[in-house]
Design an enzyme around this catalytic site. Structure first.
Site, short mmCIF file in Angstrom:
data_model
loop_
_atom_site.label_atom_id
_atom_site.label_comp_id
_atom_site.label_asym_id
_atom_site.label_seq_id
_atom_site.Cartn_x
_atom_site.Cartn_y
_atom_site.Cartn_z
N ASP A 7 -48.78 -0.77 -67.70
CA ASP A 7 -49.22 0.07 -68.49
C ASP A 7 -48.11 -0.01 -69.68
O ASP A 7 -46.87 0.52 -69.41
CB ASP A 7 -48.98 1.67 -67.78
CG ASP A 7 -48.99 2.49 -68.89
OD1 ASP A 7 -50.00 2.52 -69.90
OD2 ASP A 7 -48.54 3.78 -68.78
N GLU A 67 -53.57 -2.41 -69.23
CA GLU A 67 -54.10 -1.23 -69.99
C GLU A 67 -54.44 -1.53 -71.35
O GLU A 67 -53.50 -1.96 -72.01
CB GLU A 67 -53.52 0.16 -69.51
CG GLU A 67 -54.45 1.20 -70.13
CD GLU A 67 -53.79 2.68 -69.29
OE1 GLU A 67 -54.41 3.58 -69.27
OE2 GLU A 67 -52.61 2.64 -69.49
N ASP A 139 -45.38 6.34 -65.49
CA ASP A 139 -45.63 5.09 -65.74
C ASP A 139 -46.03 4.02 -64.61
O ASP A 139 -46.92 3.28 -64.86
CB ASP A 139 -44.94 4.68 -66.95
CG ASP A 139 -44.45 5.63 -67.97
OD1 ASP A 139 -45.40 5.25 -69.19
OD2 ASP A 139 -43.43 6.42 -67.92
#
Length: 183
Positions: A7, A67, A139
């Site tokens: 991420d 992502e 996260d």
């Protein structure tokens, strides 16, 4: 197969590694690369390159899933996030790793059954699916969700179509976690 989910961010980048073996998924490790907010963006991106490379060498993933950029705060934020994502892609490429991209809505849909699920719901499903004793840092939970969202594409069987239809979204994934003895 070891899958590393990432991420990306210019202030903090979450990462999460899972092992996919036939019909089972196992948590390997997760964490967050915190970057110094007081430093210039260029310095933070160089730091991200080095620290991510260290994680890649340590974890030895077979595939990396990153992502896609999700814009919520405007064009400038999207540009900066895109630069961080570019660093992640380049660093993985320099290590010779295959990289897949996945949109945020697809991550949420695959992990929770709802493409607009909140962060808490995503983190809770990650915890349940991987049998973690507590919720990972936000996260890191997102990165593990990214990895999990692609697990079916690299060999993990998802619940049969009939089961998915009967037990929509969250229930279907919890059912899978229970079948694996993790919830």
């Amino acid at each position: 197969m070891r899958v590393l989910g990432i991420d990306p961010g210019s202030h903090k980048t979450g990462w999460g590694a899972i092992e996919v073996d036939g019909n089972s998924v196992r948590h390997v490790d997760n964490g967050v690369i915190f970057l110094d907010d007081d430093r210039d963006l260029t310095v933070r991106l160089v730091d991200l390159t080095h620290r991510l490379r260290d994680r890649l060498i340590e974890l030895q993933p077979d595939v990396v899933v990153v992502e896609d950029v999700f814009v919520r705060k405007g064009a400038r934020s999207a540009l900066i996030l895109g630069q961080a994502r570019g660093v992640v892609l380049a660093t993985c490429g320099m290590q010779g790793l295959p990289v897949k991209s996945v949109p945020t809505s697809q991550v949420k849909l695959r992990v929770t059954g709802h493409g607009r699920a909140g962060k808490t719901q995503v983190a809770e499903m990650v915890r349940a699916l991987l049998g973690l004793p507590e919720l990972p840092f936000e996260d890191a939970a997102d990165a593990l969700a990214v990895a999990l969202s692609m697990a079916g594409d690299v060999g993990v069987a998802t619940p049969p179509k009939q089961a998915r239809r009967r037990a929509k979204g969250r229930d279907a994934l919890l059912e899978l976690a229970r079948a694996q003895g993790k919830a």
